[in-house]
Design a protein around this motif. Structure first.
Motif, PDB file in Angstrom:
ATOM      1  N   THR A  61       0.568  -1.386   0.129  1.00 15.21           N
ATOM      2  CA  THR A  61      -0.380   0.307  -0.246  1.00 15.21           C
ATOM      3  C   THR A  61       1.102   1.308   0.178  1.00 15.21           C
ATOM      4  OG1 THR A  61      -0.329   0.027   2.302  1.00 15.21           O
ATOM      5  CG2 THR A  61      -1.787  -1.185   1.159  1.00 15.21           C
ATOM      6  N   GLY A  62       2.286   0.869  -0.186  1.00 12.40           N
ATOM      7  CA  GLY A  62       2.794   2.288  -0.471  1.00 12.40           C
ATOM      8  C   GLY A  62       2.876   2.986  -1.079  1.00 12.40           C
ATOM      9  N   HIS A  63       1.497   3.284  -1.643  1.00 10.71           N
ATOM     10  CA  HIS A  63       1.392   4.246  -3.554  1.00 10.71           C
ATOM     11  C   HIS A  63       1.754   5.653  -3.014  1.00 10.71           C
ATOM     12  CE1 HIS A  63      -0.121   5.980  -7.058  1.00 10.71           C
ATOM     13  NE2 HIS A  63      -0.690   6.934  -5.836  1.00 10.71           N
ATOM     14  N   ARG A  64       2.423   6.433  -3.872  1.00  8.29           N
ATOM     15  CA  ARG A  64       3.021   7.740  -2.832  1.00  8.29           C
ATOM     16  C   ARG A  64       2.439   8.264  -4.200  1.00  8.29           C
ATOM     17  NH1 ARG A  64       8.356   7.627   0.442  1.00  8.29           N
ATOM     18  NH2 ARG A  64       7.289   5.253   1.872  1.00  8.29           N
ATOM     19  N   ALA A  65       1.571   9.215  -4.477  1.00  9.16           N
ATOM     20  CA  ALA A  65       1.108  10.425  -5.688  1.00  9.16           C
ATOM     21  C   ALA A  65       2.100  11.427  -5.510  1.00  9.16           C
ATOM     22  CB  ALA A  65      -0.739  10.718  -5.011  1.00  9.16           C
ATOM     23  N   GLY A  66       2.750  11.505  -6.435  1.00 11.95           N
ATOM     24  CA  GLY A  66       3.394  12.469  -6.734  1.00 11.95           C
ATOM     25  C   GLY A  66       5.239  12.106  -5.688  1.00 11.95           C
ATOM     26  N   GLY A  67       4.538  11.930  -4.988  1.00  7.87           N
ATOM     27  CA  GLY A  67       6.630  11.349  -4.166  1.00  7.87           C
ATOM     28  C   GLY A  67       7.599  10.281  -4.513  1.00  7.87           C
ATOM     29  N   GLY A  68       7.576   9.619  -4.333  1.00  8.39           N
ATOM     30  CA  GLY A  68       8.794   8.663  -4.730  1.00  8.39           C
ATOM     31  C   GLY A  68       8.996   8.951  -2.872  1.00  8.39           C
ATOM     32  N   ASP A  69      10.437   7.739  -2.684  1.00  6.92           N
ATOM     33  CA  ASP A  69      10.977   7.863  -1.921  1.00  6.92           C
ATOM     34  C   ASP A  69      11.174   9.165  -0.976  1.00  6.92           C
ATOM     35  OD1 ASP A  69      11.838   6.906   0.690  1.00  6.92           O
ATOM     36  OD2 ASP A  69      14.042   6.657  -0.284  1.00  6.92           O
ATOM     37  N   ARG A  85      -0.234  10.515   0.457  1.00  3.84           N
ATOM     38  CA  ARG A  85      -0.992  11.438  -0.669  1.00  3.84           C
ATOM     39  C   ARG A  85      -0.687  12.234  -0.245  1.00  3.84           C
ATOM     40  NH1 ARG A  85      -2.979   7.975  -4.354  1.00  3.84           N
ATOM     41  NH2 ARG A  85      -4.044   9.656  -5.357  1.00  3.84           N
ATOM     42  N   GLU A  86       0.125  13.459  -1.488  1.00  3.12           N
ATOM     43  CA  GLU A  86       0.626  14.397  -1.821  1.00  3.12           C
ATOM     44  C   GLU A  86      -0.264  15.299  -2.718  1.00  3.12           C
ATOM     45  OE1 GLU A  86       5.008  14.919  -1.348  1.00  3.12           O
ATOM     46  OE2 GLU A  86       4.736  12.998  -0.978  1.00  3.12           O
ATOM     47  N   PRO A  87      -1.323  15.767  -2.538  1.00  2.00           N
ATOM     48  CA  PRO A  87      -1.994  16.396  -3.625  1.00  2.00           C
ATOM     49  C   PRO A  87      -1.570  18.058  -3.877  1.00  2.00           C
ATOM     50  CG  PRO A  87      -3.846  16.062  -1.486  1.00  2.00           C
ATOM     51  CD  PRO A  87      -2.414  15.187  -1.598  1.00  2.00           C
ATOM     52  N   VAL A 107     -22.216   8.174  -9.364  1.00  5.86           N
ATOM     53  CA  VAL A 107     -21.873   7.317  -7.687  1.00  5.86           C
ATOM     54  C   VAL A 107     -20.869   7.748  -8.015  1.00  5.86           C
ATOM     55  CG1 VAL A 107     -21.694   5.524  -6.827  1.00  5.86           C
ATOM     56  CG2 VAL A 107     -23.386   5.578  -8.289  1.00  5.86           C
ATOM     57  N   PRO A 108     -20.866   8.822  -6.791  1.00  2.00           N
ATOM     58  CA  PRO A 108     -18.815  10.287  -6.252  1.00  2.00           C
ATOM     59  C   PRO A 108     -17.954   9.074  -6.374  1.00  2.00           C
ATOM     60  CG  PRO A 108     -20.908  10.910  -5.453  1.00  2.00           C
ATOM     61  CD  PRO A 108     -21.780   9.190  -5.887  1.00  2.00           C
ATOM     62  N   ARG A 109     -16.577   9.218  -6.406  1.00  2.00           N
ATOM     63  CA  ARG A 109     -15.638   8.365  -6.876  1.00  2.00           C
ATOM     64  C   ARG A 109     -14.979   8.836  -5.175  1.00  2.00           C
ATOM     65  NH1 ARG A 109     -16.470   4.436  -9.317  1.00  2.00           N
ATOM     66  NH2 ARG A 109     -13.332   3.940  -9.796  1.00  2.00           N
ATOM     67  N   PRO A 110     -14.152   8.081  -4.611  1.00  2.00           N
ATOM     68  CA  PRO A 110     -12.943   8.243  -3.863  1.00  2.00           C
ATOM     69  C   PRO A 110     -11.995  10.112  -3.993  1.00  2.00           C
ATOM     70  CG  PRO A 110     -12.619   6.989  -4.461  1.00  2.00           C
ATOM     71  CD  PRO A 110     -13.529   6.801  -5.657  1.00  2.00           C
ATOM     72  N   GLY A 111     -12.045  10.499  -2.996  1.00  2.00           N
ATOM     73  CA  GLY A 111     -11.252  11.621  -3.461  1.00  2.00           C
ATOM     74  C   GLY A 111      -9.405  11.106  -2.266  1.00  2.00           C
ATOM     75  N   GLU A 112      -8.831  12.400  -2.658  1.00  2.24           N
ATOM     76  CA  GLU A 112      -6.982  11.954  -1.869  1.00  2.24           C
ATOM     77  C   GLU A 112      -7.595  11.576  -0.470  1.00  2.24           C
ATOM     78  OE1 GLU A 112      -4.378  12.081  -3.337  1.00  2.24           O
ATOM     79  OE2 GLU A 112      -5.268  12.358  -5.112  1.00  2.24           O
ATOM     80  N   VAL A 113      -8.313  12.394  -0.038  1.00  7.38           N
ATOM     81  CA  VAL A 113      -8.756  12.288   1.774  1.00  7.38           C
ATOM     82  C   VAL A 113      -8.610  10.507   2.149  1.00  7.38           C
ATOM     83  CG1 VAL A 113     -11.149  12.626   2.133  1.00  7.38           C
ATOM     84  CG2 VAL A 113      -9.854  12.814   3.930  1.00  7.38           C
ATOM     85  N   SER A 114      -9.500   9.917   0.756  1.00  7.28           N
ATOM     86  CA  SER A 114      -9.996   9.055   1.065  1.00  7.28           C
ATOM     87  C   SER A 114      -8.311   7.702   0.687  1.00  7.28           C
ATOM     88  CB  SER A 114     -11.025   7.942   0.325  1.00  7.28           C
ATOM     89  OG  SER A 114     -12.554   8.841   1.172  1.00  7.28           O
ATOM     90  N   LEU A 115      -7.946   8.174  -0.526  1.00  5.61           N
ATOM     91  CA  LEU A 115      -6.895   7.791  -0.531  1.00  5.61           C
ATOM     92  C   LEU A 115      -5.925   8.058   0.168  1.00  5.61           C
ATOM     93  CD1 LEU A 115      -7.181   8.515  -4.561  1.00  5.61           C
ATOM     94  CD2 LEU A 115      -7.471   6.504  -3.491  1.00  5.61           C
ATOM     95  N   ALA A 116      -5.966   8.539   0.790  1.00  5.26           N
ATOM     96  CA  ALA A 116      -4.875   8.094   2.307  1.00  5.26           C
ATOM     97  C   ALA A 116      -5.401   7.560   3.179  1.00  5.26           C
ATOM     98  CB  ALA A 116      -4.837   9.861   2.928  1.00  5.26           C
ATOM     99  N   HIS A 117      -6.161   6.906   2.739  1.00  8.61           N
ATOM    100  CA  HIS A 117      -7.155   5.988   4.295  1.00  8.61           C
ATOM    101  C   HIS A 117      -5.845   4.981   4.901  1.00  8.61           C
ATOM    102  CE1 HIS A 117      -9.557   4.001   6.729  1.00  8.61           C
ATOM    103  NE2 HIS A 117     -10.050   3.139   6.676  1.00  8.61           N
ATOM    104  N   GLY A 168      -3.763   5.915   6.329  1.00  2.72           N
ATOM    105  CA  GLY A 168      -2.211   6.522   6.264  1.00  2.72           C
ATOM    106  C   GLY A 168      -2.211   8.449   6.696  1.00  2.72           C
ATOM    107  N   VAL A 169      -1.428   9.050   5.572  1.00  2.00           N
ATOM    108  CA  VAL A 169      -1.044  10.327   5.441  1.00  2.00           C
ATOM    109  C   VAL A 169      -1.008  11.441   4.544  1.00  2.00           C
ATOM    110  CG1 VAL A 169       0.569  11.931   6.102  1.00  2.00           C
ATOM    111  CG2 VAL A 169       0.888   9.313   6.991  1.00  2.00           C
ATOM    112  N   LEU A 170      -2.144  11.854   4.842  1.00  2.00           N
ATOM    113  CA  LEU A 170      -2.225  13.250   3.976  1.00  2.00           C
ATOM    114  C   LEU A 170      -1.335  14.659   4.406  1.00  2.00           C
ATOM    115  CD1 LEU A 170      -3.755  13.691   1.700  1.00  2.00           C
ATOM    116  CD2 LEU A 170      -5.765  15.440   3.289  1.00  2.00           C
ATOM    117  N   LEU A 171      -0.781  14.703   3.207  1.00  4.58           N
ATOM    118  CA  LEU A 171      -0.047  15.691   2.827  1.00  4.58           C
ATOM    119  C   LEU A 171      -0.183  16.954   2.059  1.00  4.58           C
ATOM    120  CD1 LEU A 171       4.264  14.885   3.318  1.00  4.58           C
ATOM    121  CD2 LEU A 171       3.021  17.217   2.432  1.00  4.58           C
TER     122      LEU A 171
END
Length: 532
Positions: free
Chosen positions: A210-218, A300-302, A318-328, A330-333
């Motif tokens: 589950t280590g997806h990092r939107a716009g992020g890397g290490d 997640r780093e939007p 039907v609404p789709r999930p946003g960044e705050v749910s994709l960071a469930h 985990g961390v919302l930066l």
């Protein structure tokens, strides 16, 4: 899911309709009757499902199968449930083939099919395969048919036979018993975190990542951070108790660097939590790294220009999930926090308080989990130099006031920790010895979380516990000390509660059984609301 086919000239296949993350069983019922050749779809299909009629007819013919030469009616039951997406193509095609006698009726018992069908008969994967597979198991299915690229994802679900079918011809051959199910790629395991070969007849699967990092890397190592000892301590407190953190300071002082490193000191997720996270990412159409062995929480780093729908979710139908749910879990930066419009930031109030986002549209009402740890970084003013020890701020007072007003009082009241960072001194810049490494801090955080779990229950952090239990644990004297300070500083009941949680986390990091005066004082000094 009780899926049974009966009379000649009819066929029933199981499918899953997703309304948000909630999976509903659907019976794809096909009946042939005398009349002009035609295919009629009923049962509240959306545009993508209605278009399946043309895709499926062409795919059947091009797969050397026979399309019925009479009237065909396909009902998607229950009829009052919206059916969205191309994932109904495969069950629709199989129901027609069963109704026309090209598939044995009993071959479809207990089977759920998920996949889009191309004009050449090829089966393609669809977003949301993992939550659909979870729903299929929950509703009693024993087997699920998916595209080969979705095998690892679907087989994370234990107790479910996962069969990969590359095209319609293979699906018919496998279901009719004329061909065995294909062997899956080496390294595919069954169920979440289980050893290869375990599970109830699972023929595909994967590990978990589950280590997806939107716009992020290490995110980097804390050893790279020079100075900023108060901010480092706040970061450790935030990780230990799952607290929200705000970092304020001029450009180049290290706030973004510190914020990104919070993710590295967090412990791995448990199997069920990780599966929950993967289901959200699957629904959003993001790659699910089911081959990875880790269970890292998401980061997640939007961008600060993110829209309201992009942050909390939305869209037509039907609404789709946003960044705050994709960071469930985990961390919302949120970097450059005050560059984000106020109405977008204020939409975080409910998720931070309740741990979920509720989105209502005319066609559906969905609730997405959004239990996130917020870490935010911002400049103190538009030019970034307000309070700088050697450089003067050029912002007029009214512009500074408007800038800071983007962060509303109620939202600040939901942030547990706030630190003002100063530029590094020459001595700090000259230091060659690295700071404490991420692994060292992560070990202390893990020990503190273990103390909290032993006190409150497995998987429970100080942020999860009710205030009554926190007050009883802290003792009367510490509660009185904290309440008096909050009253003097003009804080709210929420500020009192959050400071009490931070004090408990400080005690856990020190390995203390009871909250002491120094822990209360540290929590007060780092309180975002009381420092406002």
């Amino acid at each position: 899911m009780s899926v049974r086919t009966g009379d000649a000239g009819s066929g029933v296949v199981g499918a899953i309709a997703l309304v948000g993350l909630e999976a509903h069983p659907v019976r794809v019922e096909c009946v042939r009757s005398p009349g002009l050749p035609a295919l009629r779809l009923v049962g509240l299909p959306d545009a993508a499902v209605r278009e399946a009629a043309d895709r499926v007819r062409t795919a059947v013919v091009r797969s050397d199968l026979v399309w019925p030469r009479d009237r065909v009616v396909v009902n998607l039951a229950p009829a009052d449930l919206p059916k969205v997406g191309s994932g109904f193509d495969l069950p629709l095609a199989l129901s027609v083939l069963a109704a026309s006698g090209q598939l044995p009726h009993r071959a479809l018992d207990g089977t759920v099919a998920i996949g889009e069908v191309g004009l050449d008969g090829r089966v393609r994967g669809v977003a949301g395969t993992l939550p659909m597979a979870l729903g299929a198991r929950r509703h009693g299915a024993v087997r699920v048919l998916v595209a080969p690229e979705r095998v690892r994802e679907a087989a994370l679900v234990e107790g479910l036979e996962v069969v990969a079918v590359a095209d319609l011809a293979e699906a018919v051959a496998v279901l009719a018993g004329r061909r065995p199910a294909r062997a899956h790629p080496e390294g595919v395991t069954s169920g979440i975190g289980s050893a290869p070969g375990r599970g109830a007849g699972v023929t595909g699967g994967g590990g978990l990542g589950t280590g997806h990092r939107a716009g992020g890397g290490d995110g980097g190592d804390l050893a790279d951070v020079r100075g900023q000892f108060v901010a480092r301590r706040a970061l450790e407190l935030a990780a230990a108790g799952d607290h929200h953190l705000l970092l304020v300071g001029p450009p180049g002082c290290g706030k973004t660097m510190l914020a990104r490193r919070l993710h590295g000191v967090l412990p791995d997720l448990g199997p069920e939590m990780a599966l929950e996270v993967l289901a959200i990412h699957s629904l959003a159409g993001e790659p699910v790294d089911a081959s990875a062995a880790t269970r890292r929480p998401p980061l997640r780093e939007p961008h600060h220009g993110v829209s309201l729908a992009g942050l909390v979710g939305g869209g037509s139908g039907v609404p789709r999930p946003g960044e705050v749910s994709l960071a469930h879990r985990g961390v919302l930066l949120l970097d450059e926090l005050l560059e984000t419009p106020r109405h977008v930031l204020d939409a975080l109030r409910q998720p931070l308080e309740r741990g979920e986002v509720v989105l209502t549209r005319s066609s559906a009402r969905v609730a997405y989990p959004a239990r996130v740890q917020l870490v935010a970084a911002t400049n103190p003013c538009p030019c970034g130099l307000l309070g700088h020890p050697t450089r003067a701020c050029t912002c007029p007072p009214d512009r500074v006031a408007r800038y800071r007003a983007r962060l509303s009082g109620p939202l600040v009241d939901r942030i547990d920790l706030a630190v003002e960072l100063a530029p590094l001194t020459r001595r700090e810049l000259e230091v060659r010895a690295p700071g404490e490494a991420t692994t060292t801090v992560a070990a202390r955080v893990a020990a503190a979380r273990a103390l909290a779990a032993a006190r409150w229950g497995p998987g429970t952090t100080n942020r999860d516990v009710g205030v009554a239990r926190l007050r009883a644990d802290a003792g009367g004297r510490m509660v009185e000390r904290l309440a008096g300070a909050v009253e003097r500083l003009g804080g709210s009941a929420r500020a009192f509660e959050r400071a009490l949680r931070v004090a408990r986390s400080a005690a856990d990091l020190d390995g203390a059984e009871r909250v002491a005066a120094e822990h209360v004082d540290e929590a007060l000094g780092l309180s975002a609301t009381l420092a406002r």
